[in-house]
Structure formats: C-alpha cells, structure tokens
Scaffold this active site. Structure first.
Site, PDB file in Angstrom:
ATOM      1  N   SER A  86       0.859  -1.183   0.000  1.00 44.34           N
ATOM      2  CA  SER A  86       0.000   0.000   0.000  1.00 44.34           C
ATOM      3  C   SER A  86       0.895   1.233   0.000  1.00 44.34           C
ATOM      4  CB  SER A  86      -0.935  -0.019   1.198  1.00 44.34           C
ATOM      5  OG  SER A  86      -0.189  -0.286   2.349  1.00 44.34           O
ATOM      6  N   LEU A  87       0.284   2.392  -0.002  1.00 41.31           N
ATOM      7  CA  LEU A  87       1.065   3.621  -0.139  1.00 41.31           C
ATOM      8  C   LEU A  87       0.969   4.489   1.102  1.00 41.31           C
ATOM      9  CD1 LEU A  87      -0.090   4.642  -3.729  1.00 41.31           C
ATOM     10  CD2 LEU A  87       2.147   3.727  -3.102  1.00 41.31           C
ATOM     11  N   GLU A 118       0.658   9.988 -11.387  1.00 41.34           N
ATOM     12  CA  GLU A 118      -0.530   9.307 -11.907  1.00 41.34           C
ATOM     13  C   GLU A 118      -1.737   9.710 -11.078  1.00 41.34           C
ATOM     14  OE1 GLU A 118       0.253   5.107 -11.665  1.00 41.34           O
ATOM     15  OE2 GLU A 118       2.152   5.288 -12.743  1.00 41.34           O
ATOM     16  N   LYS A 120      -4.686   8.873  -8.697  1.00 41.79           N
ATOM     17  CA  LYS A 120      -4.988   7.791  -7.760  1.00 41.79           C
ATOM     18  C   LYS A 120      -6.455   7.416  -7.901  1.00 41.79           C
ATOM     19  CE  LYS A 120      -4.185   6.136  -3.107  1.00 41.79           C
ATOM     20  NZ  LYS A 120      -5.481   5.557  -2.806  1.00 41.79           N
ATOM     21  N   ASP A 122      -9.947   5.586  -7.336  1.00 40.59           N
ATOM     22  CA  ASP A 122     -10.644   5.081  -6.161  1.00 40.59           C
ATOM     23  C   ASP A 122     -11.494   3.881  -6.570  1.00 40.59           C
ATOM     24  OD1 ASP A 122     -11.468   4.853  -3.623  1.00 40.59           O
ATOM     25  OD2 ASP A 122     -12.820   6.578  -3.643  1.00 40.59           O
ATOM     26  N   TYR A 233      -1.379  -0.182 -13.702  1.00 43.52           N
ATOM     27  CA  TYR A 233      -0.372   0.818 -13.363  1.00 43.52           C
ATOM     28  C   TYR A 233       0.888   0.315 -12.651  1.00 43.52           C
ATOM     29  CZ  TYR A 233      -3.280   0.568  -9.160  1.00 43.52           C
ATOM     30  OH  TYR A 233      -4.003   0.126  -8.099  1.00 43.52           O
ATOM     31  N   LYS A 297       5.525   8.376  -8.216  1.00 39.53           N
ATOM     32  CA  LYS A 297       6.425   7.226  -8.128  1.00 39.53           C
ATOM     33  C   LYS A 297       7.786   7.628  -8.692  1.00 39.53           C
ATOM     34  CE  LYS A 297       2.490   4.251  -9.102  1.00 39.53           C
ATOM     35  NZ  LYS A 297       1.816   3.312 -10.008  1.00 39.53           N
ATOM     36  N   LYS A 321      -3.132  12.998  -1.458  1.00 41.51           N
ATOM     37  CA  LYS A 321      -4.594  13.002  -1.517  1.00 41.51           C
ATOM     38  C   LYS A 321      -5.186  14.361  -1.907  1.00 41.51           C
ATOM     39  CE  LYS A 321      -5.661   8.821   0.090  1.00 41.51           C
ATOM     40  NZ  LYS A 321      -6.584   8.566   1.165  1.00 41.51           N
ATOM     41  N   CYS A 414     -42.635  -2.343  11.997  1.00 42.99           N
ATOM     42  CA  CYS A 414     -42.603  -1.348  10.940  1.00 42.99           C
ATOM     43  C   CYS A 414     -43.090   0.002  11.459  1.00 42.99           C
ATOM     44  CB  CYS A 414     -43.469  -1.827   9.775  1.00 42.99           C
ATOM     45  SG  CYS A 414     -43.682  -0.594   8.496  1.00 42.99           S
ATOM     46  N   CYS A 417     -46.807   0.480   9.618  1.00 41.19           N
ATOM     47  CA  CYS A 417     -47.989  -0.360   9.814  1.00 41.19           C
ATOM     48  C   CYS A 417     -47.923  -1.141  11.114  1.00 41.19           C
ATOM     49  CB  CYS A 417     -48.157  -1.321   8.643  1.00 41.19           C
ATOM     50  SG  CYS A 417     -46.910  -2.624   8.604  1.00 41.19           S
ATOM     51  N   CYS A 432     -39.988  -5.110   6.287  1.00 41.53           N
ATOM     52  CA  CYS A 432     -41.342  -5.215   6.822  1.00 41.53           C
ATOM     53  C   CYS A 432     -42.013  -6.283   5.970  1.00 41.53           C
ATOM     54  CB  CYS A 432     -42.084  -3.887   6.664  1.00 41.53           C
ATOM     55  SG  CYS A 432     -43.869  -4.062   6.835  1.00 41.53           S
ATOM     56  N   CYS A 437     -48.644  -3.465   3.893  1.00 40.05           N
ATOM     57  CA  CYS A 437     -48.147  -2.332   4.685  1.00 40.05           C
ATOM     58  C   CYS A 437     -48.428  -1.041   3.918  1.00 40.05           C
ATOM     59  CB  CYS A 437     -46.647  -2.473   4.914  1.00 40.05           C
ATOM     60  SG  CYS A 437     -45.865  -0.961   5.525  1.00 40.05           S
TER      61      CYS A 437
HETATM   62  S1  IVH Z   1       0.675   1.953  -7.142  1.00 35.43           S
HETATM   63  C1  IVH Z   1       3.500  -0.073  -4.429  1.00 35.43           C
HETATM   64  N1  IVH Z   1      -0.768   3.549  -8.597  1.00 35.43           N
HETATM   65  O1  IVH Z   1      -3.856   2.893  -4.010  1.00 35.43           O
HETATM   66  C2  IVH Z   1       2.542   0.785  -5.116  1.00 35.43           C
HETATM   67  N2  IVH Z   1      -1.756   2.535  -6.674  1.00 35.43           N
HETATM   68  O2  IVH Z   1      -2.629   2.844  -1.201  1.00 35.43           O
HETATM   69  C3  IVH Z   1       1.301   0.077  -5.392  1.00 35.43           C
HETATM   70  N3  IVH Z   1      -4.123   3.096  -6.361  1.00 35.43           N
HETATM   71  O3  IVH Z   1      -3.729  -0.519  -3.280  1.00 35.43           O
HETATM   72  C4  IVH Z   1       0.229   0.909  -5.840  1.00 35.43           C
HETATM   73  N4  IVH Z   1      -4.313   4.388  -8.128  1.00 35.43           N
HETATM   74  O4  IVH Z   1      -5.444   0.258  -4.978  1.00 35.43           O
HETATM   75  C5  IVH Z   1      -0.732   2.767  -7.505  1.00 35.43           C
HETATM   76  N5  IVH Z   1      -1.982   4.966 -10.002  1.00 35.43           N
HETATM   77  C6  IVH Z   1      -1.920   4.172  -8.918  1.00 35.43           C
HETATM   78  C7  IVH Z   1      -3.043   3.959  -8.084  1.00 35.43           C
HETATM   79  C8  IVH Z   1      -2.920   3.135  -6.965  1.00 35.43           C
HETATM   80  C9  IVH Z   1      -4.954   3.854  -7.081  1.00 35.43           C
HETATM   81  C10 IVH Z   1      -4.518   2.380  -5.126  1.00 35.43           C
HETATM   82  C11 IVH Z   1      -4.202   0.904  -5.139  1.00 35.43           C
HETATM   83  C12 IVH Z   1      -3.365   0.644  -3.945  1.00 35.43           C
HETATM   84  C13 IVH Z   1      -3.599   1.846  -3.108  1.00 35.43           C
HETATM   85  C14 IVH Z   1      -2.361   2.111  -2.321  1.00 35.43           C
END
Ligand code: IVH
Length: 673
Positions: A86-87, A118, A120, A122, A233, A297, A321, A414, A417, A432, A437
């Site tokens: 994760s990041l 890039e 991010k 969701d 990505y 990155k 973010k 409910c 009713c 319900c 009703c």
């Molecule tokens: S790179 C080691 N690139 O963010 C890096 N992650 O908090 C691995 N995510 O689990 C992730 N857009 O679901 C990367 N352009 C992007 C992303 C991205 C969304 C999500 C991904 C990851 C989470 C990390």
C-alpha cells in the site's frame, strides 16, 4: 453437400478473433475506434455462429468466451508472488516536499528526482497474471499476500485482453504480472443505481462499492452485466522482458494491449508533481471516474530498488490526496424509511448545511452495521462528505452530544404499519413483511404511476397517502375503479382536480408492456430488464407462465432476476392482481427492436437537463426508433443531445467534432419536431 473444409473455417475463425481483438484494443486502449458498434457486433455474431456450428474451433481465449464459467460457491485463494503493497500518504504540499527530501537524503544526492505522476483511482486493486500472453489468473489484493481468485469475473471486463497483443517492437513476455484498479465510470454508476432503485434493489453508496460488489459476484454473468472498467499501473513479477522505469513499463504494457491512464505524466522534479496535483484537483470532477488523489512514483527502477520499502509501503512512492469536500453539522434525527419491497433504510435528518454549492439536509446511513461501526447517534455533530457527485454520507462523529442519546436500533415493528420486521441471519437488510403495509403500498402506487411506468399525472404524495389510509386502493388494479365522487370526498380535492386525476388514470389504460412490467415493481426488474422482457415475451400471459429456465435463456437475465420474476408470479395474490389489472388496460405490443427505425444503429449520449421530457423518455424514443443510448462520449458516438447545464460530455463532443443537438434537434430527428 460438400463437407465444410475445416481448415478454411478454422482460418476464418482465427481471422475474426484477430479482428475483434484488434478493434477491442483500438477502442479500450487507444480510445480511437475505427468501426461502428454495429460492425463490431456483426463480427462477434459471425464468430459466435461459427463456433456454435463447429465447437471444435472454440478456443478458451476467444472473445466470445468472456462469460465462460458457471457460478461458483466461493472464491479460491491466490498467493501473490510479490506482495501487493500500500502507499504512504501526503496530506499537503509540505509533506510532499518532505517526501522528496527524504528520498534525496536516502540516496545521498542533491539532484532532482524524476517522478511519474498518476491519478490515484478510487476503485479496487487487482492483479492480472499473463503466462505466455494468455490471461491465467486474476485476483483481488486481499491482505496484500493472499487475494481472492476472481479470474472468471475479470474475464468479463471488455477492456481486459484475454490474450496479450504482439507489440510492434519487442515480444510477448513469458510472465507478466500486472496490477491495476477496477473502476465503474461515474455515469455508468449513476445509471446502475437508477436501475437498481427502480427495481427495488438497494443502491450502492459510491462507485467504489459498486465496483467491489460487482467483482465479488459468485456468478460471472452478473459481473458481465456491470459496466466495469480497468486501468493498469504497476508491475508484479515480470519475466522475459525488461523495463527500466515506470514510464517504460506503462508504455510497454500499453503496447501489449493493456489499458493505461492517459493522464499519467513524467515529472522532472517534485515541483512538477505539485503542479500535476493542482491541475488534477481542478479536473477531478470532470473525470469520468472517482479519483482521490495523485500518486507520485520514482521513475527509475534502479532507484526504486535502492530505496526499497518500509512496513508494507514502498519508500519510492506516495499518495498525495485531494482535499475532500466536507462539512460539519448535527444529526437532528435518525428516521427509518420503508421502501416498495418493504426494506427499511435509516436516514439522517441533518441541520441544513452548505456543501460544494448545495444545501444538504439528509444523508443516507445505508444500514445498521454502518451506523454501529461509526456509532452515530441523534444529537451528535458529524462530518459529512460528498465524494464525487454522489449522495452525501456521514464520515464520522466529530463531537458527541452531551448527554448522549442511546445507540440507534432498528425497529422490531414497521414504523408505518406496526407489522413485524424480519432480518435474515448474515444479511444487512431489514424488511417489513406485511405485503399490505401502507408504506409499501404508497411506494408501490408512486412507482406504478411514475413517468416511466404508467405515467399517471396528479397522483401526488398527499393524495396517495389518503387513498391508502382510507383503503380506497388496497391493490394496484383498484386505481382503475376509483370514481370522481370518491376522490372529491378527500381532503384538498375539488371536483375539478378529482376529475383531472380520474382522466389521467383513464388515459394511462393505453400503454405498453414494458411500462406495465416496470410498474409492477417486481424485485430486480427495472426499466431496462422490463424492456428486454417485453421484447422477448410480448404478453403478460407468456411472461407469467415462463419457467426459470425459459427466463435464463434471455440475454441480460441472470439467475437472481429469473428467480425473482418466478417468485412474483408464483404468489397467487400477485397473479390474481395482474389478471385483474390486465382487464383494465389496453397493452400494445412492444415496438420492434432497433433495426428498422429512422435512427437505426445511431449512438446517442444525453447530457444536461432536458426541458420537455425526462431523460428516460428521450431514451425510450431513441430506442424505439432503432437508436442506441450510451453513457460516455467516444468517437463511436453519433450525436450528443445537450440540455441545460451540460457537463464535460459536451466539451468532449466538441473536441471530437461530434454532432451536438438540442432538444428540438432531437425531436426533429425523431420526426416529432
Ligand atoms: S501503485 C506499491 N498507482 O492505491 C505501489 N496505486 O494505497 C502500489 N491506487 O492498493 C500501488 N491508483 O489500490 C498505484 N496509479 C496508482 C493507483 C494506486 C490507485 C490504489 C491501489 C493501492 C492503493 C495504495
């Protein structure tokens, strides 16, 4: 008759597959289609036919085999060869600059660090594994080490190639593990929710949940019906090809036929990343998918390796973010609303507050689990947020009321009713169970009379409530036995308005099968399904006697929907009501499907608010004339119909040089102008 030459047929099937895969690539990866939808569909049909007649020609990676597997009981486990990390987050520009400094300190260097910035996304992160070019396994992230095997579902996503493409330069690698995000485009999400609401199904809180729910379906047929998209990505384990940097990797996988985000950009230093973040902050609302920030990155893979990782996050990447659109307000009350099929939904009544240009006074609380998890109680001050353009939700309690109210509980009876409320073990929903009703009946009548059902004007909420309370309408068909005298005896009903309502009810007798099916409020049957069913079965009689197996042969109808339709008509009370209703109505045979009309094979996108009709009505008209309506603008779009306050779709249409019509223009095209 001469025996068909199998060699010749095999070559023909291969050629069709190549062509279809090529057009998929042009459409999904390059966003530059060269053939119309109709032409594409024709190729698919031809291949399907060929494979049906000669099953020995079928290959597992044929584009016809996206929905292959039967429903499974649960997902298998996939162990990620390389952990899915994760990041770490940066909350503001200062933290972003701090991240850049940390990297330089670690590398003992003063030189600018080159990044790839890039969006991010969701959505839901997944890993695809291609072995010798063929999609072998697809899995969810899970805990980063073990994920769930969702191969059958991922295969249904059109933008995922079942086989990698041979790049113009280079070759297909022996092993390619590639990570990315499954998303649902915003417009498609709104349509999906509108459909679900219409069909009496719970709506998804946001596109992310919708994507997650769709991917975790045990029946791939259901997943196939959901508008999922994907962007790739990040690499996992790669063998047989070498990428030197993130940018090279992105270009490389794009050439292999994988979809990458065109907004990604090389940034020569951290300032360029900050600029990118500013630019995306402005653009985020016009993007067709939810994004919650920017990911930076380090571009060079050599540097990435030197930097390594700390506690499950790479040292070489960070998520910066976006600022959320949030506001604080007080929960004045938690109410429970009863839906058409009896589901109980808790809703927070808020002290009105302005947020992102609108006044918010309600927030959905979704279900009891959610309220408990966040421990939301009446009187508490809460933080609310609008993610994208979706209904606001409560993020968390920021100040507890003093003294504090008791925790919210679902009523055992409910609120309307007094009938019993049931809750199935393991399910989140409460229902319900009283089919008569009044709250359910009110919702049913409202739905039956709505624009896209029987379209009865003048049946407002107050009137419907009185009709139900005084037992003038206990079942839908009784609407047609109402008299002017009965209505005129109700509160706030003059003779004249009573007459108007009766006239509107009488006018609604001339109707079409899809409207009636939509209006009945059968669970899982919304407008789209109603149209599909009407085309196929032509009469209520035929539909009501169709078996589950008959229903399952219809395109777009999965087991859940088939079962629900059968259950509806198996209930004697429903069947009797439908029979009585039929006697009041004159149901026209459904219009012929696309093919004959004036707008044959033309693709439309609607944006903004239309003046004289609702979107659904415009859609129905276009479809009746043989046209198609899609949710996003691409080069395949023939016309964009723009109403008041059009969004980014209009801009896109102008960029692509697509013909834009106003409402009058559309009516003229339909021959109604
Ligand atoms: S790179 C080691 N690139 O963010 C890096 N992650 O908090 C691995 N995510 O689990 C992730 N857009 O679901 C990367 N352009 C992007 C992303 C991205 C969304 C999500 C991904 C990851 C989470 C990390």
């Amino acid at each position: 008759m001469p025996k068909p030459d199998l060699h010749h047929l095999k070559a023909k099937a291969e050629k069709l597959r190549d062509q279809i895969n090529h057009h998929n690539y042009l459409y999904h990866v390059l966003d530059a289609p060269e053939v119309s939808d109709a032409e594409y569909d024709r190729m698919m049909r031809e291949l399907e036919e060929l494979e049906r007649e000669h099953p020995e020609l079928l290959t597992p990676d044929s584009p016809t085999q996206r929905v292959g597997a039967a429903p499974s009981e649960k997902f298998g486990v996939v162990v990620h060869r390389r952990m899915m990390m994760s990041l770490a987050n940066a909350m503001d520009a200062e933290e972003m600059v701090e991240f850049d400094k940390r990297i330089k300190r670690f590398l003992k260097s003063d030189e600018d660090i080159e990044y790839v910035a890039e969006v991010k996304l969701d959505g839901l992160s997944v890993e695809l594994v291609y072995e010798n070019g063929a999609l072998a396994v697809a899995s969810t992230r899970g805990d980063g080490i073990n994920g769930e095997d969702v191969t059958a579902n991922i295969r249904t996503i059109r933008a995922v190639p079942l086989h990698l493409r041979k790049p113009d330069r280079g070759h297909i690698p022996r092993l390619l593990e590639v990570r990315g995000e499954v998303i649902i485009p915003k417009a498609a999400f709104e349509r999906l929710n509108a459909e679900r609401e219409n069909a009496g199904e719970p709506v998804f809180a946001n596109p992310r949940n919708a994507a997650a729910g769709s991917l975790r379906q045990l029946d791939p047929k259901v997943t196939a019906s959901r508008p999922l998209g994907i962007f790739l990505y990040a690499p996992g384990v790669v063998e047989g090809v070498e990428f030197k940097s993130q940018w090279e990797f992105l270009q490389g996988i794009k050439a292999l036929g994988l979809r990458v985000n065109p907004l990604s950009r090389v940034c020569p230093n951290v300032n360029a990343v900050l600029e990118y973040w500013n630019e995306m902050t402005e653009r985020r609302h016009s993007l067709d998918y939810d994004a919650d920030g920017v990911v930076a990155k380090v571009n060079s893979f050599t540097l990435q390796e030197r930097l390594g990782e700390v506690s499950r996050s790479p040292r070489w990447a960070i998520a910066f973010k976006f600022k959320a659109q949030q506001a604080e307000t007080v929960v004045e009350k938690i109410e429970v609303q009863v839906g058409r099929i009896g589901s109980l939904t808790p809703v927070a009544k808020l002290r009105p507050v302005a947020l992102a240009g609108v006044t918010i006074s309600n927030a959905s609380l979704h279900n009891l689990d959610e309220i408990r998890r966040k421990d939301i109680r009446e009187g508490d001050t809460v933080l609310i947020e609008r993610a994208g353009d979706v209904i606001p939700y409560v993020v968390q309690v920021t100040k507890e009321a003093k003294p504090r109210a008791r925790p919210f509980t679902m009523p055992s009876h409910c609120p309307d009713c007094g009938g019993s409320v049931v809750h199935e073990e393991g399910e989140v929903a409460y229902f319900c169970v009283n089919t008569s009703c009044p709250a359910r009946m009110r919702e049913s009548i409202r739905h039956f009379a709505s624009k896209n059902s029987l379209d009865i004007d003048g049946l407002g909420d107050k009137l419907v409530a009185q009709l139900v309370d005084r037992k003038l309408v206990r079942e839908l068909d009784e609407l047609y036995s109402l008299t002017v005298e009965q209505l005129a005896g109700l509160e706030r009903m003059a003779q004249k308005s009573a007459q108007n309502v009766i006239d509107a009810i009488q006018r609604s007798r001339d109707t079409t099968l899809d409207r009636v099916l939509n209006g009945l409020g059968i669970r899982h049957v919304g407008e789209h399904t109603a149209r599909v069913l009407a085309q196929r079965f032509k009469t209520l009689e035929a539909l009501s006697s169709a078996s589950e197996d008959d229903l399952l042969t219809v395109r777009d109808i999965g087991p859940e929907v088939a079962r629900s339709i059968r259950e509806y008509f198996d209930e004697p009370r429903n069947l009797k009501m439908v029979r009585r209703l039929e006697r009041h109505l004159r149901i026209a045979a459904p219009a012929e499907p696309s093919g004959r009309g004036a707008l044959r094979d033309k693709t439309f996108v609607l944006t903004g608010t239309l003046e004289s009709m609702q979107r659904e009505e415009a859609e129905r008209k276009i479809m009746a004339a043989g046209g198609r309506v899609t949710s996003s603008v691409s080069r395949k779009t023939d016309f964009v119909v723009a109403g008041a306050d059009p969004g980014s779709k209009l801009r896109k249409a102008q960029e692509l040089g697509i013909r834009v019509l106003d409402e009058r223009g559309l009516l003229e095209l339909l021959g109604e102008g």
